[in-house]
Design a protein around this motif. Structure first.
Motif, PDB file in Angstrom:
ATOM      1  N   UNK A  88      26.695  -4.023  11.840  1.00  0.00           N
ATOM      2  CA  UNK A  88      27.009  -5.437  12.080  1.00  0.00           C
ATOM      3  C   UNK A  88      25.818  -6.218  12.638  1.00  0.00           C
ATOM      4  N   UNK A  89      25.055  -5.674  13.604  1.00  0.00           N
ATOM      5  CA  UNK A  89      23.879  -6.417  14.081  1.00  0.00           C
ATOM      6  C   UNK A  89      22.864  -6.696  12.979  1.00  0.00           C
ATOM      7  N   UNK A  90      22.699  -5.741  12.051  1.00  0.00           N
ATOM      8  CA  UNK A  90      21.761  -5.976  10.961  1.00  0.00           C
ATOM      9  C   UNK A  90      22.239  -7.102  10.053  1.00  0.00           C
ATOM     10  N   UNK A  91      23.554  -7.224   9.912  1.00  0.00           N
ATOM     11  CA  UNK A  91      24.081  -8.323   9.104  1.00  0.00           C
ATOM     12  C   UNK A  91      23.739  -9.665   9.731  1.00  0.00           C
ATOM     13  N   UNK A  92      23.863  -9.759  11.052  1.00  0.00           N
ATOM     14  CA  UNK A  92      23.517 -11.010  11.728  1.00  0.00           C
ATOM     15  C   UNK A  92      22.028 -11.300  11.614  1.00  0.00           C
ATOM     16  N   UNK A  93      21.218 -10.262  11.725  1.00  0.00           N
ATOM     17  CA  UNK A  93      19.771 -10.462  11.596  1.00  0.00           C
ATOM     18  C   UNK A  93      19.416 -10.898  10.180  1.00  0.00           C
ATOM     19  N   UNK A  94      20.084 -10.309   9.181  1.00  0.00           N
ATOM     20  CA  UNK A  94      19.832 -10.698   7.787  1.00  0.00           C
ATOM     21  C   UNK A  94      20.214 -12.153   7.552  1.00  0.00           C
ATOM     22  N   UNK A  95      21.359 -12.582   8.094  1.00  0.00           N
ATOM     23  CA  UNK A  95      21.776 -13.981   7.942  1.00  0.00           C
ATOM     24  C   UNK A  95      20.762 -14.928   8.579  1.00  0.00           C
ATOM     25  N   UNK A  96      20.271 -14.551   9.761  1.00  0.00           N
ATOM     26  CA  UNK A  96      19.275 -15.391  10.422  1.00  0.00           C
ATOM     27  C   UNK A  96      17.979 -15.446   9.618  1.00  0.00           C
ATOM     28  N   UNK A  97      17.618 -14.329   8.987  1.00  0.00           N
ATOM     29  CA  UNK A  97      16.404 -14.304   8.167  1.00  0.00           C
ATOM     30  C   UNK A  97      16.546 -15.223   6.969  1.00  0.00           C
ATOM     31  N   UNK A  98      17.711 -15.201   6.331  1.00  0.00           N
ATOM     32  CA  UNK A  98      17.933 -16.082   5.179  1.00  0.00           C
ATOM     33  C   UNK A  98      17.866 -17.547   5.600  1.00  0.00           C
ATOM     34  N   UNK A  99      18.438 -17.880   6.747  1.00  0.00           N
ATOM     35  CA  UNK A  99      18.397 -19.262   7.211  1.00  0.00           C
ATOM     36  C   UNK A  99      16.965 -19.685   7.527  1.00  0.00           C
ATOM     37  N   UNK A 100      16.185 -18.765   8.110  1.00  0.00           N
ATOM     38  CA  UNK A 100      14.780 -19.084   8.396  1.00  0.00           C
ATOM     39  C   UNK A 100      13.996 -19.262   7.103  1.00  0.00           C
ATOM     40  N   UNK A 101      14.297 -18.447   6.082  1.00  0.00           N
ATOM     41  CA  UNK A 101      13.606 -18.572   4.806  1.00  0.00           C
ATOM     42  C   UNK A 101      13.920 -19.892   4.114  1.00  0.00           C
ATOM     43  N   UNK A 102      15.103 -20.444   4.402  1.00  0.00           N
ATOM     44  CA  UNK A 102      15.478 -21.724   3.800  1.00  0.00           C
ATOM     45  C   UNK A 102      14.908 -22.921   4.559  1.00  0.00           C
ATOM     46  N   UNK A 103      14.207 -22.661   5.682  1.00  0.00           N
ATOM     47  CA  UNK A 103      13.559 -23.736   6.424  1.00  0.00           C
ATOM     48  C   UNK A 103      14.185 -24.051   7.761  1.00  0.00           C
ATOM     49  N   UNK A 104      15.298 -23.420   8.095  1.00  0.00           N
ATOM     50  CA  UNK A 104      15.954 -23.659   9.380  1.00  0.00           C
ATOM     51  C   UNK A 104      15.414 -22.674  10.408  1.00  0.00           C
ATOM     52  N   UNK A 105      14.625 -23.175  11.360  1.00  0.00           N
ATOM     53  CA  UNK A 105      14.009 -22.314  12.374  1.00  0.00           C
ATOM     54  C   UNK A 105      14.651 -22.462  13.737  1.00  0.00           C
ATOM     55  N   UNK A 106      15.665 -23.314  13.856  1.00  0.00           N
ATOM     56  CA  UNK A 106      16.310 -23.533  15.152  1.00  0.00           C
ATOM     57  C   UNK A 106      17.395 -22.510  15.441  1.00  0.00           C
ATOM     58  N   UNK A 107      17.791 -21.722  14.437  1.00  0.00           N
ATOM     59  CA  UNK A 107      18.867 -20.751  14.634  1.00  0.00           C
ATOM     60  C   UNK A 107      18.354 -19.549  15.429  1.00  0.00           C
ATOM     61  N   UNK A 108      19.185 -19.035  16.322  1.00  0.00           N
ATOM     62  CA  UNK A 108      18.865 -17.841  17.100  1.00  0.00           C
ATOM     63  C   UNK A 108      19.998 -16.833  16.980  1.00  0.00           C
ATOM     64  N   UNK A 109      19.660 -15.558  16.965  1.00  0.00           N
ATOM     65  CA  UNK A 109      20.676 -14.504  16.816  1.00  0.00           C
ATOM     66  C   UNK A 109      21.465 -14.331  18.111  1.00  0.00           C
ATOM     67  N   UNK A 110      20.759 -14.196  19.233  1.00  0.00           N
ATOM     68  CA  UNK A 110      21.380 -14.008  20.549  1.00  0.00           C
ATOM     69  C   UNK A 110      22.431 -12.895  20.492  1.00  0.00           C
ATOM     70  N   UNK A 111      21.972 -11.719  20.110  1.00  0.00           N
ATOM     71  CA  UNK A 111      22.874 -10.577  19.932  1.00  0.00           C
ATOM     72  C   UNK A 111      23.411 -10.117  21.281  1.00  0.00           C
TER      73      UNK A 111
END
Length: 365
Positions: A88-111
């Motif tokens: 599950x943590x890897x899924x959250x990290x993957x989602x954050x990576x996709x959002x960063x790749x799309x140009x959104x850098x304000x998102x944080x995982x905060x696991x």
């Protein structure tokens, strides 16, 4: 194969192996060696191990198949659920990576949860996103400021040319002088931008450099400017060997001394340039007298195009990239830059660079 499927098959395979070993142990040691009603096996009963008529192989085989099938299904389902929970943590990290790749850098995982490998990975990713967001914002501000600074001399040039074209009685000599000043400023700004880009990319060769000799050369070059401003420049210190670009380090020191001269007292100001060597670093310090600086203003002086609105401004103040270039050159040489206000007024700038072993052919005369 996905990591989750691999973990699932690994869990199921391990469980199947454990089941086979368990059933083998039961078949060999319990069913063969321990007759009914006996707690301790007898040596005379060992002959019965090889007698297939004493047991029902078909019955045992059927039971073994049922048990193994149950263990297989249980292992697959349990392994799938367990692997999903672990990943599950890897899924959250993957989602954050996709959002960063799309140009959104304000998102944080905060696991959330306890500290483990996944938590450390998520925290490192959050730190990288924060640094990347700050870097992108800084680059955007730099691009906007550079465009503004470059547009100003071009706009002035166009205005002067329009006035001269519409006014036949305009003094051509005065126009040429003004255009020369504006063009010189544009050239200085362009050269500063190119130098800043070169330092940021670290596209330079490295050699042994003595910062004390560099400091003396910079002070000697700027001596006429210091005399013009009524500023006394003093250099002192010991041999400070480092490794880097001679040209860039000279530019760094020249910028610091130039900044100390033009942002000084109106008259009878002082600039002190000192060098020293420590076990692992060499230190270049440039201090100057001047007006008192607010502590919150000092850290902003290294930002591009920030000239310090509260400081003295002259026609020698530059294009606002002096300390920004110093900061970039320092970082390109794996050093640190520290700015602090001097008691009573003025600024103290300290550059620390990695030291290099002194060479026989690089001694001071």
């Amino acid at each position: 194969m996905s990591v989750r499927l691999k973990l699932t098959l690994s869990y199921a395979g391990f469980l199947m192996l454990a089941g086979v070993l368990l059933l083998t142990a039961v078949w060999v040691f319990v069913l063969r060696f321990w007759p009914a009603g006996s707690l301790v096996p007898k040596l005379s009963n060992l002959r019965r191990v090889f007698d297939p008529t004493n047991f029902g192989p078909a019955v045992f085989s059927t039971a073994a198949v049922v048990v193994l099938a149950f263990l297989l299904v249980f292992g697959l389902v349990g392994g799938w659920l367990l692997a999903g929970r672990m990943l599950t943590p890897l899924t959250r990290i993957t989602d954050a990576t996709r959002r960063a790749a799309s140009g959104s850098l304000s998102h944080r995982i905060r696991l959330p949860g306890r500290t483990d490998e996944f938590r450390e990975l998520a925290d490192a990713f959050d730190t990288m996103l924060a640094q990347l967001e700050a870097h992108v914002a800084e680059q955007q501000r730099f691009a906007a400021n550079a465009s503004h600074e470059l547009r100003t001399p071009l706009a002035i040039t166009r205005t002067l040319l329009d006035v001269a074209r519409n006014d036949d009685n305009h003094d051509t000599g005065e126009l040429v002088d003004r255009l020369h000043v504006v063009n010189t400023r544009a050239i200085e700004l362009t050269e500063a931008l190119l130098l800043l880009s070169r330092a940021d990319q670290r596209s330079f060769s490295r050699e042994h450099v003595d910062l004390s000799l560099v400091a003396e050369q910079a002070a000697e070059t700027l001596l006429p400017l210091a005399e013009q401003h009524g500023v006394t420049v003093e250099t002192s210190g010991e041999v400070a060997p480092t490794v880097g670009s001679q040209a860039l380090l000279l530019q760094m020191t020249t910028n610091l001394v130039h900044n100390a001269i033009v942002h000084n007292l109106p008259a009878q100001g002082n600039v002190w340039v000192t060098t020293s060597a420590q076990p692992h670093t060499v230190v270049l310090t440039v201090e100057n007298t001047g007006e008192e600086l607010a502590p919150q203003l000092v850290p902003t002086l290294v930002e591009p195009f920030h000239r310090g609105t509260e400081r003295n401004r002259t026609h020698h103040a530059g294009v606002g990239l002096g300390l920004a270039i110093v900061n970039s050159i320092t970082q390109a040489h794996d050093g640190t830059l520290t700015l602090s206000p001097r008691p009573g007024g003025g600024l103290r700038v300290t550059v620390r660079l990695p030291t290099a072993p002194p060479r026989t052919g690089n001694r001071r005369p």
